[in-house]
Design an enzyme around this catalytic site. Structure first.
Site, PDB file in Angstrom:
ATOM      1  CD  GLU A   1      -9.537 -22.940  -1.586  1.00  0.00           C
ATOM      2  OE1 GLU A   1      -8.375 -23.286  -2.045  1.00  0.00           O
ATOM      3  OE2 GLU A   1     -10.111 -22.170  -2.377  1.00  0.00           O
TER       4      GLU A   1
ATOM      5  CG  ASP B   1     -10.447 -26.884  -4.200  1.00  0.00           C
ATOM      6  OD1 ASP B   1      -9.517 -27.845  -3.849  1.00  0.00           O
ATOM      7  OD2 ASP B   1     -10.146 -26.219  -5.158  1.00  0.00           O
TER       8      ASP B   1
ATOM      9  CD  GLU C   1      -7.356 -28.507  -6.331  1.00  0.00           C
ATOM     10  OE1 GLU C   1      -6.639 -28.756  -6.965  1.00  0.00           O
ATOM     11  OE2 GLU C   1      -7.692 -27.563  -5.369  1.00  0.00           O
TER      12      GLU C   1
END
Ligand SMILES: *[C@@H]1O[C@H](CO)[C@@H](O)[C@H](O)[C@H]1NC(C)=O
Ligand SMILES: *[C@@H]1O[C@H](CO)[C@@H](O)[C@H](O)[C@H]1NC(C)=O
Ligand SMILES: *[C@@H]1O[C@H](CO)[C@@H](O)[C@H](O)[C@H]1NC(C)=O
Ligand SMILES: *[C@@H]1O[C@H](CO)[C@@H](O)[C@H](O)[C@H]1NC(C)=O
Ligand SMILES: *[C@@H]1O[C@H](CO)[C@@H](O)[C@H](O)[C@H]1NC(C)=O
Length: 301
Positions: free
Chosen positions: A116, A114, A112
């Site tokens: 955010e 990310d 993953e």
């Protein structure tokens, strides 16, 4: 077969590990078939809206639900950008995400990447958190402040991903550089294809000032806006192998995409000096021994 893909389509897809428990809503009546061909979402109708021309997507969070979407296709390597305008005003506790993941769940073996965006009280700055997971292991957070107010306008957030490096890029400025310094390593996601995701959810247990600032539901719904998704990468096609051999025809997997340019190096140094709020590679309280990608890197410079 490898495909070069340019997408300037409205995205509609909903998911997100954070939406566990929320059943997918079908979009049978959606008029933009190309949209449904390429994306899926699982938001309640009330939490997903588009502009009249279908080019902007509004994801909202209220006390009942969040919202998210994902691509139907997976990719291995490429450039994946999205323009976002984040929840304005009092957004403490609210997290908007733009990320890549090998699966639609928080599985124990997922890779993953990310972005955010951690909301804040009115007038307090947003923080952007990035993370990298390999085979289920993350804990590679960095946090940056931004040089603009991300709630006032659309800004571009992008992943550049090849087997040499992963860049986290904001308005063309690399804010994070994650190098593949050891090809037999356990820290660089490079084997599995990933979907692209976006979502908005409540994270007031940790996001803002470490969870001290709670979401003020009187201010709901909280809305983040998305537009101009671009996937310029290798679209994964079963059966394996696809996107395996690197070819020289893709700009995102050529020499210039394996290293920072001179301009990028200067921009990146400026970011390192001025905007880094947290770097796990510097957190010796948290890690008695720093993860290998932190020190392998130093010997390479
Ligand atoms: C979009 O969907 C169509 C139809 O399934 C497919 O042929 C095309 O490759 C998809 N494009 C992307 C970018 O995933
Ligand atoms: C990935 O993680 C799983 C479960 O945590 C572990 O069993 C497996 O050996 C790991 N695979 C690799 C290639 O490290
Ligand atoms: C490598 O070094 C750079 C510069 O110090 C740092 O920003 C980055 O996080 C390090 N780690 C990796 C995996 O590239
Ligand atoms: C690269 O990673 C492998 C597997 O983790 C390890 O055995 C090897 O020592 C590493 N190489 C270097 C130069 O650290
Ligand atoms: C929110 O604002 C406070 C006060 O300026 C700041 O310390 C914090 O880093 C900001 N962001 C988050 C995500 O807590």
């Amino acid at each position: 077969m490898e495909k070069r893909v340019h997408l300037f389509l409205p995205l509609l897809v909903c998911t997100a590990n954070v939406l566990a428990g929320l059943a997918p809503f079908t979009e049978a009546a959606e008029s933009k078939s190309s949209f449904d061909d390429n994306f899926s979402k699982s938001c309640p109708e009330t939490n997903f809206k588009t502009s009249a021309d279908g080019q902007i997507w509004y994801l909202s969070l209220d006390k009942q639900a969040g919202c998210g979407f994902m691509t139907k296709q997976r990719y291995r390597f490429g450039w994946f950008s999205m323009k976002l305008k984040l929840v304005g005003g009092d957004s403490a506790g609210v997290v908007t995400a733009y990320y890549m993941c090998t699966e639609n769940a928080a599985g124990p073996e997922r890779d993953e990447l990310d972005f955010e965006f951690l909301g804040n009280r009115t007038g307090q700055p947003y923080i952007i958190q990035t993370n990298v997971y390999k085979n289920g292991t993350g804990n590679r957070e960095m946090r940056h402040s931004l040089w603009f107010n991300p709630t006032e306008d659309y800004h571009e957030y992008a992943f550049l991903w090849n087997n040499e490096q992963i860049l986290f890029v904001v308005d063309q400025v690399p804010i994070r550089v994650y190098k593949n310094t050891n090809y037999t390593n356990g820290f660089f996601p490079n084997q599995k294809p990933m979907y692209l995701f976006s979502s908005i959810w409540n994270a007031d247990d940790w996001a803002t000032r470490g969870g001290l600032e709670k979401t003020d539901w009187i201010k709901a719904p909280f809305v983040s806006s998305y537009t101009d998704f671009v996937a310029d990468g290798c679209q994964w096609e079963d059966p394996y192998p696809a996107c395996v051999s690197t070819t020289t025809e893709h700009w995102w997997d050529q020499y210039n995409a394996w290293h920072l340019s001179e301009d990028q190096t200067m921009d990146y140094a400026w970011v390192q000096r001025n905007l880094v709020v947290y770097d796990y590679c510097k957190d010796t309280k948290r890690f008695a021994t720093l993860p290998e990608e932190c020190w392998l890197n130093e010997s390479i410079s």
